[in-house]
Design a protein around this motif. Structure first.
Motif, short mmCIF file in Angstrom:
data_model
loop_
_atom_site.label_atom_id
_atom_site.label_comp_id
_atom_site.label_asym_id
_atom_site.label_seq_id
_atom_site.Cartn_x
_atom_site.Cartn_y
_atom_site.Cartn_z
N CYS A 84 -7.77 7.78 -4.42
CA CYS A 84 -6.58 7.14 -4.96
C CYS A 84 -6.96 6.05 -5.95
O CYS A 84 -8.00 5.43 -5.83
CB CYS A 84 -5.73 6.54 -3.85
SG CYS A 84 -4.81 7.78 -2.96
N CYS B 156 -1.30 4.38 -0.52
CA CYS B 156 -2.45 5.05 0.09
C CYS B 156 -2.77 4.33 1.39
O CYS B 156 -2.77 3.12 1.45
CB CYS B 156 -3.64 4.97 -0.87
SG CYS B 156 -5.20 5.45 -0.10
N ASN B 157 -3.00 5.08 2.46
CA ASN B 157 -3.28 4.48 3.78
C ASN B 157 -4.68 4.84 4.26
O ASN B 157 -4.95 4.87 5.44
CB ASN B 157 -2.22 4.94 4.79
CG ASN B 157 -2.19 6.45 4.97
OD1 ASN B 157 -2.67 7.19 4.10
ND2 ASN B 157 -1.65 6.93 6.07
N CYS B 158 -5.57 5.14 3.31
CA CYS B 158 -6.90 5.63 3.68
C CYS B 158 -7.93 4.51 3.79
O CYS B 158 -7.75 3.44 3.23
CB CYS B 158 -7.39 6.63 2.64
SG CYS B 158 -6.24 7.97 2.39
N CYS C 214 -4.49 11.75 3.23
CA CYS C 214 -3.88 10.59 2.58
C CYS C 214 -2.36 10.80 2.54
O CYS C 214 -1.88 11.89 2.25
CB CYS C 214 -4.42 10.45 1.16
SG CYS C 214 -3.68 9.10 0.25
N CYS D 162 -11.05 8.58 0.02
CA CYS D 162 -9.90 9.03 -0.76
C CYS D 162 -10.16 8.67 -2.22
O CYS D 162 -10.91 7.74 -2.50
CB CYS D 162 -8.68 8.29 -0.21
SG CYS D 162 -7.19 8.53 -1.14
ZN LIG Z 1 -5.51 7.72 0.15
#
Ligand SMILES: [Zn+2]
Length: 145
Positions: free
Chosen positions: A137, A128-130, A86, A135
């Motif tokens: 987050c 967050c880019n998940c 992440c 993840c």
């Molecule tokens: Zn994430």
């Protein structure tokens, strides 16, 4: 296609020698592997097929040279590593790397200067880019709630 760990060993010799042969690669790598000349040749062929190496025939031997710089490959590998985590964890990875990397005063000055320029593009919160579910987050917990 990414460079495998074994292929990476070959690439490092090619970058260091600039132009090299399978025999020279085998000599270098015999210090740390038990590879045979056919192992090396198989991997050289794969690296040529993947577009990482070019080869020209010179007399009885083939001369290999790299199609991408070590610096570009290094950045690709680093990006690949960071893509596994992440974005919110990247700072922790960087802290770990900074803590464990030997540095000169000049290195530290260069990093400090880089951090100062980063201030101009600082974000309020790292997004967050998940993929949701991979993840923990806060924003993902909120989505599923
Ligand atoms: Zn994430």
């Amino acid at each position: 296609m990414p460079i495998s760990n074994a292929e990476w060993e070959i690439m490092r010799v090619v970058w260091a020698q600039e132009q090299t042969t399978s025999g020279e690669i085998l000599t270098v790598l015999s210090q740390k592997t038990d590879w045979t000349v056919s192992t090396v040749k198989t991997m050289l062929k794969r690296l040529v097929d993947k577009g990482y190496l070019t080869t020209v025939k010179s007399g009885k031997s083939f001369i290999y040279s790299a199609c991408l710089t070590e610096e570009d490959a290094q950045n690709e590998q680093a990006d690949e590593l960071f893509a596994k985590f992440c974005q919110r964890k990247h700072r922790a990875i960087l802290e770990h790397l900074l803590d464990s990397t030997p540095m000169t005063m000049a290195d530290i000055d260069a990093l400090q200067a880089l951090l100062l320029t980063k201030k101009a593009s600082a974000v309020d919160e790292v997004p967050c880019n998940c993929t949701p579910g991979q993840c923990r987050c806060k924003e993902h917990v909120e989505v599923s709630a």
